[in-house]
Design a protein around this motif. Structure first.
Motif, PDB file in Angstrom:
ATOM      1  N   TYR A   1      -5.995   8.558  -7.363  1.00 35.35           N
ATOM      2  CA  TYR A   1      -7.196   8.201  -6.588  1.00 35.35           C
ATOM      3  C   TYR A   1      -7.950   7.052  -7.267  1.00 35.35           C
ATOM      4  CZ  TYR A   1      -6.154  12.658  -4.296  1.00 35.35           C
ATOM      5  OH  TYR A   1      -5.532  13.693  -3.618  1.00 35.35           O
ATOM      6  N   ARG A   2      -8.013   7.096  -8.599  1.00 33.57           N
ATOM      7  CA  ARG A   2      -8.704   6.009  -9.309  1.00 33.57           C
ATOM      8  C   ARG A   2      -7.944   4.693  -9.131  1.00 33.57           C
ATOM      9  NH1 ARG A   2     -10.434  10.356 -12.801  1.00 33.57           N
ATOM     10  NH2 ARG A   2      -8.481  10.450 -13.951  1.00 33.57           N
ATOM     11  N   ILE A   3      -6.616   4.743  -9.128  1.00 28.94           N
ATOM     12  CA  ILE A   3      -5.828   3.525  -8.914  1.00 28.94           C
ATOM     13  C   ILE A   3      -6.074   2.986  -7.501  1.00 28.94           C
ATOM     14  CG2 ILE A   3      -3.459   2.639  -8.645  1.00 28.94           C
ATOM     15  CD1 ILE A   3      -2.662   4.680 -10.863  1.00 28.94           C
ATOM     16  N   LEU A   4      -6.078   3.879  -6.524  1.00 25.42           N
ATOM     17  CA  LEU A   4      -6.339   3.435  -5.139  1.00 25.42           C
ATOM     18  C   LEU A   4      -7.712   2.785  -5.044  1.00 25.42           C
ATOM     19  CD1 LEU A   4      -4.915   6.437  -3.057  1.00 25.42           C
ATOM     20  CD2 LEU A   4      -4.040   4.081  -3.074  1.00 25.42           C
ATOM     21  N   ALA A   5      -8.672   3.319  -5.763  1.00 24.38           N
ATOM     22  CA  ALA A   5     -10.035   2.770  -5.695  1.00 24.38           C
ATOM     23  C   ALA A   5     -10.121   1.427  -6.405  1.00 24.38           C
ATOM     24  CB  ALA A   5     -11.026   3.748  -6.325  1.00 24.38           C
ATOM     25  N   ARG A   6      -9.449   1.320  -7.566  1.00 27.11           N
ATOM     26  CA  ARG A   6      -9.641   0.120  -8.386  1.00 27.11           C
ATOM     27  C   ARG A   6      -8.663  -0.997  -8.055  1.00 27.11           C
ATOM     28  NH1 ARG A   6     -10.139   3.610 -13.822  1.00 27.11           N
ATOM     29  NH2 ARG A   6     -12.166   4.558 -13.432  1.00 27.11           N
ATOM     30  N   ARG A   7      -7.424  -0.645  -7.710  1.00 29.68           N
ATOM     31  CA  ARG A   7      -6.428  -1.712  -7.557  1.00 29.68           C
ATOM     32  C   ARG A   7      -6.041  -1.970  -6.094  1.00 29.68           C
ATOM     33  NH1 ARG A   7      -1.947  -0.576 -12.233  1.00 29.68           N
ATOM     34  NH2 ARG A   7      -3.353   0.017 -13.926  1.00 29.68           N
ATOM     35  N   HIS A   8      -6.471  -1.031  -5.235  1.00 35.51           N
ATOM     36  CA  HIS A   8      -6.082  -1.218  -3.829  1.00 35.51           C
ATOM     37  C   HIS A   8      -7.328  -1.309  -2.954  1.00 35.51           C
ATOM     38  CE1 HIS A   8      -1.705  -0.444  -4.483  1.00 35.51           C
ATOM     39  NE2 HIS A   8      -2.193   0.123  -5.555  1.00 35.51           N
ATOM     40  N   GLY A   9      -8.450  -1.578  -3.605  1.00 34.61           N
ATOM     41  CA  GLY A   9      -9.701  -1.601  -2.836  1.00 34.61           C
ATOM     42  C   GLY A   9      -9.648  -2.632  -1.719  1.00 34.61           C
ATOM     43  N   ALA A  10      -9.181  -3.848  -2.069  1.00 42.06           N
ATOM     44  CA  ALA A  10      -9.268  -4.944  -1.091  1.00 42.06           C
ATOM     45  C   ALA A  10      -8.175  -4.842  -0.030  1.00 42.06           C
ATOM     46  CB  ALA A  10      -9.151  -6.270  -1.839  1.00 42.06           C
ATOM     47  N   SER A  11      -6.943  -4.515  -0.451  1.00 46.62           N
ATOM     48  CA  SER A  11      -5.821  -4.587   0.507  1.00 46.62           C
ATOM     49  C   SER A  11      -5.695  -3.326   1.357  1.00 46.62           C
ATOM     50  CB  SER A  11      -4.514  -4.766  -0.275  1.00 46.62           C
ATOM     51  OG  SER A  11      -4.336  -3.629  -1.134  1.00 46.62           O
TER      52      SER A  11
ATOM     53  N   ALA B   1       0.620   5.035  -5.306  1.00 44.62           N
ATOM     54  CA  ALA B   1      -0.502   4.267  -4.751  1.00 44.62           C
ATOM     55  C   ALA B   1       0.026   3.096  -3.919  1.00 44.62           C
ATOM     56  CB  ALA B   1      -1.400   3.753  -5.873  1.00 44.62           C
ATOM     57  N   ARG B   2       1.062   2.435  -4.419  1.00 46.10           N
ATOM     58  CA  ARG B   2       1.662   1.327  -3.651  1.00 46.10           C
ATOM     59  C   ARG B   2       2.241   1.858  -2.342  1.00 46.10           C
ATOM     60  NH1 ARG B   2       3.337  -0.102  -8.882  1.00 46.10           N
ATOM     61  NH2 ARG B   2       5.414   0.843  -8.599  1.00 46.10           N
ATOM     62  N   HIS B   3       2.884   3.006  -2.429  1.00 46.73           N
ATOM     63  CA  HIS B   3       3.512   3.613  -1.243  1.00 46.73           C
ATOM     64  C   HIS B   3       2.445   3.987  -0.211  1.00 46.73           C
ATOM     65  CE1 HIS B   3       6.601   5.919   0.914  1.00 46.73           C
ATOM     66  NE2 HIS B   3       5.700   6.859   1.063  1.00 46.73           N
ATOM     67  N   VAL B   4       1.369   4.615  -0.671  1.00 43.35           N
ATOM     68  CA  VAL B   4       0.285   5.028   0.248  1.00 43.35           C
ATOM     69  C   VAL B   4      -0.346   3.802   0.903  1.00 43.35           C
ATOM     70  CG1 VAL B   4      -2.012   6.108   0.348  1.00 43.35           C
ATOM     71  CG2 VAL B   4      -0.184   7.186  -0.975  1.00 43.35           C
ATOM     72  N   SER B   5      -0.564   2.753   0.117  1.00 39.80           N
ATOM     73  CA  SER B   5      -1.171   1.534   0.674  1.00 39.80           C
ATOM     74  C   SER B   5      -0.284   0.925   1.743  1.00 39.80           C
ATOM     75  CB  SER B   5      -1.392   0.498  -0.446  1.00 39.80           C
ATOM     76  OG  SER B   5      -2.332   0.979  -1.360  1.00 39.80           O
ATOM     77  N   ALA B   6       1.011   0.902   1.485  1.00 39.86           N
ATOM     78  CA  ALA B   6       1.943   0.324   2.472  1.00 39.86           C
ATOM     79  C   ALA B   6       1.928   1.161   3.757  1.00 39.86           C
ATOM     80  CB  ALA B   6       3.349   0.256   1.887  1.00 39.86           C
ATOM     81  N   ARG B   7       1.933   2.472   3.604  1.00 40.72           N
ATOM     82  CA  ARG B   7       1.897   3.347   4.789  1.00 40.72           C
ATOM     83  C   ARG B   7       0.597   3.165   5.543  1.00 40.72           C
ATOM     84  NH1 ARG B   7       6.047   3.185   4.116  1.00 40.72           N
ATOM     85  NH2 ARG B   7       7.797   4.627   3.940  1.00 40.72           N
ATOM     86  N   ALA B   8      -0.483   2.987   4.828  1.00 40.30           N
ATOM     87  CA  ALA B   8      -1.786   2.828   5.496  1.00 40.30           C
ATOM     88  C   ALA B   8      -1.793   1.563   6.345  1.00 40.30           C
ATOM     89  CB  ALA B   8      -2.892   2.777   4.445  1.00 40.30           C
ATOM     90  N   ARG B   9      -1.267   0.474   5.775  1.00 36.31           N
ATOM     91  CA  ARG B   9      -1.261  -0.776   6.531  1.00 36.31           C
ATOM     92  C   ARG B   9      -0.361  -0.661   7.749  1.00 36.31           C
ATOM     93  NH1 ARG B   9      -1.656  -2.578   1.277  1.00 36.31           N
ATOM     94  NH2 ARG B   9       0.590  -2.872   1.005  1.00 36.31           N
ATOM     95  N   GLU B  10       0.779   0.018   7.573  1.00 33.81           N
ATOM     96  CA  GLU B  10       1.698   0.202   8.710  1.00 33.81           C
ATOM     97  C   GLU B  10       1.038   1.028   9.821  1.00 33.81           C
ATOM     98  OE1 GLU B  10       5.718   0.398   5.909  1.00 33.81           O
ATOM     99  OE2 GLU B  10       5.145   2.131   7.118  1.00 33.81           O
TER     100      GLU B  10
END
Ligand code: 6PG
Length: 262
Positions: free
Chosen positions: A60-70, A29-38
């Motif tokens: 998917y639940r982690i992306l929804a709950r912990r990465h919602g804002a960023s 989830a951290r990796h996907v979020s970083a790639r998304a921002r890049e």
């Protein structure tokens, strides 16, 4: 009985073993979020293909709950690696499971979610429709169609709905094809992205967990297999890295080195 060790696999930056599926999902989830921002910073959008199956639901639940804002949800386009030819309300629907785990909880515009319409009949219509909906690469010829593809594997080494020996593996002139006979449950017709379409990506990440996948992982990741990929998941390519996020059970055949993360 442990997985057969084939060629003593080595952990590499692209093959990471975690203490649990939860730990692997958090890292991914951290990796996907970083790639998304890049991707959004570089090209103004993030185009991700999501895997079906049960393994990624925690991710998917982690992306929804912990990465919602960023997470840049407003600039994100969502595609599907495959779908079962059932209603989106069916318990077998990948879209239905993904909507409950992620899409209902994040601000992705519905028009940016390109669903495979598995309910169309005959199933070949669903495949033709997705093939048409995907259209040419969005950023012109040559650019990868997707920024990131998420996939899982079955114990038989299938990925998406590309099953061993299925003609869909040879599709070259289509973005999506029908699979009349699924090689794994649920045994319903499927629609799947093709290998060339999966390869039109900047990166592929597999999330695999469970002892029942260990033998397939050993076969897919063994040095020998890399030269002669036979299982469908071993044939997946991208323009960039193909990364493996594994729990300890699925990685039983890997070289003995410390597990990453709790
Ligand atoms: C599907 C998936 C499929 C899945 C594997 C693993 O539609 O079933 O796309 O390829 O990733 O079968 O499934 P699990 O994660 O449920 O083990």
């Amino acid at each position: 009985m442990g997985a057969p060790v084939v060629g003593r696999l080595r952990l590499t930056p692209d093959i990471r073993r975690f203490g649990s599926l939860e730990a692997a999902s958090r890292a991914l989830a951290r990796h996907v979020s970083a790639r998304a921002r890049e991707a959004v910073a570089a090209r103004g959008s993030f185009r991700i293909v999501l895997s079906g199956g049960r393994t990624p639901l925690g991710l998917y639940r982690i992306l929804a709950r912990r990465h919602g804002a960023s997470f840049p949800w407003a600039q994100t386009f969502v595609y599907f690696a495959d779908e079962r030819c059932v209603s989106p309300r069916s318990p077998d629907s990948n879209y239905g499971a993904l909507r409950r785990a992620l899409l209902d909880h994040v601000p992705v515009a519905r028009k940016r979610v390109l669903r495979i319409r598995g309910e169309l009949r005959p199933p070949s219509r669903a495949a033709d429709a997705y093939d048409r909906d995907l259209g040419p690469p969005p950023r012109g010829r040559g650019a990868p169609r997707f920024d990131l593809v998420l996939l899982g594997i079955g114990p038989d080494g299938h990925t998406a709905s590309l099953f061993p020996g299925d003609p869909a593996l040879s599709a070259r002139d289509r973005r999506a094809v029908g699979v009349p006979r699924a090689g794994a449950a649920p045994f319903v017709p499927r629609v799947t992205l093709t290998l060339p379409t999966l390869a039109s990506s900047a990166e592929v990440c597999f999330l695999v967990a469970g002892a029942d996948k260990a033998a397939a992982i050993a076969r897919i990741l063994a040095p020998l297999a890399r030269s002669r990929p036979t299982l469908p998941a071993a044939r997946v390519r991208s323009r960039g890295p193909v990364r493996w996020f594994l729990d300890g059970s699925a990685a039983a055949g890997l070289q003995d080195r410390p597990t990453v993360g709790p």
